[in-house]
Structures are given as C-alpha cells and as structure tokens.
Design a protein around this motif. Sequence first.
Motif, PDB file in Angstrom:
ATOM      1  N   SER A  22       0.795  -1.226   0.000  1.00 43.13           N
ATOM      2  CA  SER A  22       0.000   0.000   0.000  1.00 43.13           C
ATOM      3  C   SER A  22       0.832   1.282   0.000  1.00 43.13           C
ATOM      4  CB  SER A  22      -0.981   0.003   1.170  1.00 43.13           C
ATOM      5  OG  SER A  22      -1.767   1.164   1.144  1.00 43.13           O
ATOM      6  N   PRO A  23       1.890   1.397   0.839  1.00 43.98           N
ATOM      7  CA  PRO A  23       2.671   2.644   0.803  1.00 43.98           C
ATOM      8  C   PRO A  23       3.339   2.895  -0.553  1.00 43.98           C
ATOM      9  CG  PRO A  23       3.076   1.482   2.851  1.00 43.98           C
ATOM     10  CD  PRO A  23       2.290   0.546   1.964  1.00 43.98           C
ATOM     11  N   VAL A  24       3.761   1.836  -1.222  1.00 44.55           N
ATOM     12  CA  VAL A  24       4.379   1.984  -2.551  1.00 44.55           C
ATOM     13  C   VAL A  24       3.315   2.402  -3.569  1.00 44.55           C
ATOM     14  CG1 VAL A  24       5.532   0.747  -4.432  1.00 44.55           C
ATOM     15  CG2 VAL A  24       6.225   0.342  -2.067  1.00 44.55           C
ATOM     16  N   ALA A  25       2.176   1.726  -3.546  1.00 42.98           N
ATOM     17  CA  ALA A  25       1.092   2.051  -4.470  1.00 42.98           C
ATOM     18  C   ALA A  25       0.562   3.452  -4.230  1.00 42.98           C
ATOM     19  CB  ALA A  25      -0.031   1.025  -4.338  1.00 42.98           C
ATOM     20  N   SER A  26       0.577   3.891  -2.965  1.00 41.45           N
ATOM     21  CA  SER A  26       0.020   5.199  -2.595  1.00 41.45           C
ATOM     22  C   SER A  26       0.959   6.363  -2.895  1.00 41.45           C
ATOM     23  CB  SER A  26      -0.332   5.212  -1.103  1.00 41.45           C
ATOM     24  OG  SER A  26      -1.299   4.240  -0.809  1.00 41.45           O
ATOM     25  N   ALA A  27       2.231   6.089  -3.120  1.00 41.39           N
ATOM     26  CA  ALA A  27       3.226   7.162  -3.288  1.00 41.39           C
ATOM     27  C   ALA A  27       2.853   8.168  -4.370  1.00 41.39           C
ATOM     28  CB  ALA A  27       4.609   6.574  -3.544  1.00 41.39           C
ATOM     29  N   PRO A  28       2.451   7.750  -5.588  1.00 45.54           N
ATOM     30  CA  PRO A  28       2.084   8.769  -6.588  1.00 45.54           C
ATOM     31  C   PRO A  28       0.892   9.640  -6.152  1.00 45.54           C
ATOM     32  CG  PRO A  28       2.449   6.652  -7.644  1.00 45.54           C
ATOM     33  CD  PRO A  28       2.449   6.407  -6.164  1.00 45.54           C
ATOM     34  N   LEU A  29      -0.106   9.024  -5.520  1.00 47.30           N
ATOM     35  CA  LEU A  29      -1.248   9.800  -5.039  1.00 47.30           C
ATOM     36  C   LEU A  29      -0.818  10.789  -3.965  1.00 47.30           C
ATOM     37  CD1 LEU A  29      -4.294  10.424  -4.931  1.00 47.30           C
ATOM     38  CD2 LEU A  29      -4.507   8.561  -3.269  1.00 47.30           C
ATOM     39  N   MET A  30       0.070  10.378  -3.060  1.00 49.51           N
ATOM     40  CA  MET A  30       0.536  11.275  -1.999  1.00 49.51           C
ATOM     41  C   MET A  30       1.275  12.468  -2.600  1.00 49.51           C
ATOM     42  SD  MET A  30      -0.692   9.915   0.708  1.00 49.51           S
ATOM     43  CE  MET A  30      -2.011   9.408  -0.379  1.00 49.51           C
ATOM     44  N   LEU A  31       2.061  12.223  -3.659  1.00 49.01           N
ATOM     45  CA  LEU A  31       2.764  13.331  -4.326  1.00 49.01           C
ATOM     46  C   LEU A  31       1.779  14.295  -4.979  1.00 49.01           C
ATOM     47  CD1 LEU A  31       5.760  11.421  -5.946  1.00 49.01           C
ATOM     48  CD2 LEU A  31       5.854  13.061  -4.057  1.00 49.01           C
ATOM     49  N   ILE A  32       0.755  13.748  -5.621  1.00 53.50           N
ATOM     50  CA  ILE A  32      -0.260  14.585  -6.265  1.00 53.50           C
ATOM     51  C   ILE A  32      -1.014  15.402  -5.216  1.00 53.50           C
ATOM     52  CG2 ILE A  32      -2.468  14.513  -7.510  1.00 53.50           C
ATOM     53  CD1 ILE A  32      -1.266  12.076  -9.052  1.00 53.50           C
ATOM     54  N   LEU A  33      -1.402  14.764  -4.114  1.00 55.97           N
ATOM     55  CA  LEU A  33      -2.123  15.480  -3.057  1.00 55.97           C
ATOM     56  C   LEU A  33      -1.245  16.554  -2.411  1.00 55.97           C
ATOM     57  CD1 LEU A  33      -4.103  12.562  -1.378  1.00 55.97           C
ATOM     58  CD2 LEU A  33      -5.015  14.387  -2.840  1.00 55.97           C
ATOM     59  N   ALA A  34       0.042  16.264  -2.235  1.00 56.59           N
ATOM     60  CA  ALA A  34       0.955  17.254  -1.664  1.00 56.59           C
ATOM     61  C   ALA A  34       1.090  18.454  -2.600  1.00 56.59           C
ATOM     62  CB  ALA A  34       2.321  16.632  -1.393  1.00 56.59           C
ATOM     63  N   LEU A  35       1.219  18.198  -3.891  1.00 59.41           N
ATOM     64  CA  LEU A  35       1.300  19.285  -4.865  1.00 59.41           C
ATOM     65  C   LEU A  35       0.002  20.095  -4.879  1.00 59.41           C
ATOM     66  CD1 LEU A  35       2.722  20.780  -7.187  1.00 59.41           C
ATOM     67  CD2 LEU A  35       1.740  19.072  -8.734  1.00 59.41           C
ATOM     68  N   ALA A  36      -1.128  19.397  -4.877  1.00 59.00           N
ATOM     69  CA  ALA A  36      -2.422  20.083  -4.883  1.00 59.00           C
ATOM     70  C   ALA A  36      -2.595  20.945  -3.632  1.00 59.00           C
ATOM     71  CB  ALA A  36      -3.555  19.065  -4.993  1.00 59.00           C
ATOM     72  N   ARG A  37      -2.128  20.459  -2.514  1.00 62.99           N
ATOM     73  CA  ARG A  37      -2.202  21.242  -1.269  1.00 62.99           C
ATOM     74  C   ARG A  37      -1.280  22.450  -1.337  1.00 62.99           C
ATOM     75  NH1 ARG A  37       0.725  21.480   3.346  1.00 62.99           N
ATOM     76  NH2 ARG A  37      -0.398  22.024   5.234  1.00 62.99           N
ATOM     77  N   GLN A  38      -0.056  22.229  -1.829  1.00 61.07           N
ATOM     78  CA  GLN A  38       0.930  23.307  -1.928  1.00 61.07           C
ATOM     79  C   GLN A  38       0.426  24.421  -2.846  1.00 61.07           C
ATOM     80  OE1 GLN A  38       4.580  22.156  -3.884  1.00 61.07           O
ATOM     81  NE2 GLN A  38       5.759  23.629  -2.699  1.00 61.07           N
ATOM     82  N   ARG A  39      -0.246  24.045  -3.915  1.00 58.31           N
ATOM     83  CA  ARG A  39      -0.768  25.021  -4.878  1.00 58.31           C
ATOM     84  C   ARG A  39      -2.155  25.549  -4.497  1.00 58.31           C
ATOM     85  NH1 ARG A  39       2.184  25.124  -9.995  1.00 58.31           N
ATOM     86  NH2 ARG A  39       4.184  24.290  -9.368  1.00 58.31           N
TER      87      ARG A  39
END
Length: 152
Positions: A22-39
């Motif tokens: 799960s943490p490996v599969a979730s990594a791209p989503l976490m990056l997208i959510l972090a970017l979306a939050r940052q922006r």
Amino acid sequence: MMNLTDFRFPRVFGQIGQHLPSPVASAPLMLILALARQRSWLIAPENLYDKTFQIYVEDLGLRLCFRCDHGRFKAIQHQSTDVSLSACAMDFLRLATALEDADTLFFRRRLKIEGDTELGIAVKYWIDASERPAWLNLLAEKLNSDLNTGSV
C-alpha cells in the motif's frame, strides 16, 4: 468507438497491482495530493483531520491507504480505515476532473463508499466542491474527446 465510462484496464494490471504494498502504491497519489495542497488546489477541511482513508482502484487492484494529518496526507499500511472509496480508474479520473460528480457515480453504482458514511459524504462533497486547476480540466476534455472518437 470506446466511451470513457466503459474503459477498464486489462485484468493483468489488477493482478500486478494487488501485489504492491500500500505505501508503494500510494506514493504517486501522496505526491499529487501534496502538490495540490501546496498550490492550494485541494485543501482538506478540518473534519478530515486524523481520519484514515482507502481508495480501492478496482481495475488496477490498487489499495491506496492514507491518513489526513492536519491537512497533509500520509501513506499508511493497509489496515482498517475510517472510510473506503472504490471505483475503476477511469471513474476516479472522471471524479477528479469533474466530468462526473460523486452523486452520479454513486447512484450508478460505479462509486462505492464503505465505513463511516458521514465521513464518506463529507469527502464526496469536498471533492465535488473543490476547484480544479485549468490544466486538469483541459486534460480531462482531451482524454474524453480522444476516447469518444477512438483516437486513444
């Protein structure tokens, strides 16, 4: 002609996806959510803080588990979560790009919500109310157009 709503990834993708941690599969989503939050594209409301979530992408066999830590999303090991959202990849894309709203997908039985239903409804409204960046809308329109004309 293929319609975007009918597209499903071949079964082999699901067989591979279900073996990813799960943490490996979730990594791209976490990056997208972090970017979306940052922006400031996607800011989590306080009622999501300290809650755990699972997104199950049915046709890819992926279970993406994470928690909201004061507005930041962090991958967690697969476990019992507060709420689980299940759909195929293209339905999640349609939801993320606002080509379909959560209610439509839910009532067509294409989006399943399990667990804390109040939290699930809060997530559903939050997603529907979130403003999408222009590039995401353009991507959705292009993909929808290409799939509907058979260009993909």
